[in-house]
Design an enzyme around this catalytic site. Structure first.
Site, PDB file in Angstrom:
ATOM      1  N   SER A 107      41.121  40.154  66.478  1.00  7.48           N
ATOM      2  CA  SER A 107      41.299  41.454  65.736  1.00  7.48           C
ATOM      3  C   SER A 107      40.918  42.796  66.375  1.00  7.48           C
ATOM      4  O   SER A 107      41.885  42.932  67.180  1.00  7.48           O
ATOM      5  CB  SER A 107      40.070  41.026  64.576  1.00  7.48           C
ATOM      6  OG  SER A 107      40.147  42.301  63.669  1.00  7.48           O
ATOM      7  N   ASP A 214      46.379  37.233  55.805  1.00 10.39           N
ATOM      8  CA  ASP A 214      45.445  38.113  56.520  1.00 10.39           C
ATOM      9  C   ASP A 214      45.502  39.483  55.609  1.00 10.39           C
ATOM     10  O   ASP A 214      46.383  40.281  55.869  1.00 10.39           O
ATOM     11  CB  ASP A 214      45.561  38.262  57.819  1.00 10.39           C
ATOM     12  CG  ASP A 214      44.498  39.237  58.416  1.00 10.39           C
ATOM     13  OD1 ASP A 214      43.851  39.672  58.013  1.00 10.39           O
ATOM     14  OD2 ASP A 214      44.382  39.086  59.896  1.00 10.39           O
ATOM     15  N   HIS A 244      41.817  35.975  57.932  1.00  9.07           N
ATOM     16  CA  HIS A 244      41.812  36.929  58.769  1.00  9.07           C
ATOM     17  C   HIS A 244      41.572  35.935  60.428  1.00  9.07           C
ATOM     18  O   HIS A 244      41.976  36.268  61.362  1.00  9.07           O
ATOM     19  CB  HIS A 244      40.970  38.159  58.757  1.00  9.07           C
ATOM     20  CG  HIS A 244      40.821  38.893  60.090  1.00  9.07           C
ATOM     21  ND1 HIS A 244      41.714  39.378  60.500  1.00  9.07           N
ATOM     22  CD2 HIS A 244      39.730  39.330  60.606  1.00  9.07           C
ATOM     23  CE1 HIS A 244      41.539  40.204  61.422  1.00  9.07           C
ATOM     24  NE2 HIS A 244      40.415  40.216  61.726  1.00  9.07           N
TER      25      HIS A 244
END
Length: 268
Positions: A107, A214, A244
């Site tokens: 991320s 996601d 995610h």
């Protein structure tokens, strides 16, 4: 995992806490780069897979995150975080000289890891990006356009289909559960622009992992950044139905198999 060590180093803006999962005779080093609002302690299972695969694993808490210094969830410049990550890499190399180094960024950590590879790519043997904030990500601009940023934390349900993951996240006192902050959003915009302008990664092996569902960092936005970084040579694995955090998903055994298989292909 119980055999975990803690190190403190001087970061750009104060104390940098680095978590280490040792291996008695490692064949490579792995540096884990966590995401926004979380901390390195959430990566015990990933670290366990990598130590079982032969790695000594290290992971810093970023500035403003976990046990490291700084106002909570505030990052003014991602270049400083990349410099801190290099400090953690120096620690790993000092304890295990001469071993190849691989980096796994998730991320926001994908943004940091990508920028690290642009600045220090010759030091890496492989790069793995999981749900990375690279390419096109609309959230910072959308929030910055508001007069007041709403006090809406990340929904635990957006992380994984496994409800235990969301429950642990919600109960974790080291996770930031408040709103995103304006300096960090501005830093995201500058960081995305820096990676976009930073060029491709040449021959550095690159694995991109992403959840098809996601909703925090949509897959198509990341694709533009990964294609630019990998110059069309990146290995892509998108997991159907996954959210995610693919390393915390219900089918994470498949994700770990992709990770270790890729590293085997790179490291031999």
């Amino acid at each position: 995992m119980t055999d975990v060590r803690a190190h403190i180093r001087q970061g750009v803006h104060g104390a940098l806490h680095v978590r280490a999962w040792p291996h008695p005779a490692p064949r490579y080093l792995a540096l884990l780069v966590h995401g926004y609002g979380e901390h390195a302690g959430r990566y015990d299972e990933v670290a366990g897979v990598l130590t079982g695969h032969g790695a000594a694993v290290y992971a810093p808490d970023h500035l403003g995150h976990g046990r490291s210094a700084g106002e909570r969830a505030v990052i003014g410049d991602f270049e400083d975080v990349v410099t801190d990550l290099h400090t953690a890499a120096d620690l790993a190399r000092a304890e295990h000289t001469g071993l190849p180094l691989v980096m796994v960024g998730h991320s926001m950590g994908g943004l940091i890891a990508a920028r690290y590879a642009q600045r220090y790519g010759s030091e890496l043997s492989a790069l793995v990006l999981s749900g990375p904030v690279v390419g096109t990500w609309a959230l910072p601009g959308r929030l910055l356009a508001l007069d007041e940023i709403p006090d809406v934390p990340i929904s635990p349900a957006a992380l994984s289909r496994d409800p235990a993951v969301g429950a642990a996240y919600a109960a974790d006192p080291l996770v930031w559960h408040g709103p995103m902050k304006r300096p960090t959003l501005l830093a995201f915009e500058r960081g995305l622009a820096a990676v976009a302008a930073g060029g491709d990664l040449g021959d550095l092996p690159l694995l991109w992992l992403h959840g098809e569902d996601d909703r925090l960092v949509p897959v198509e936005g990341s694709r533009t950044g990964v294609e630019r970084l990998g110059a069309g040579r990146a290995t892509e694995r998108v997991f159907p139905g996954a959210r995610h955090e693919v390393f915390n998903e219900t089918d994470r055994a498949k994700v770990f198999a992709e990770l270790t298989g890729f590293l085997d292909s790179v490291l031999g």
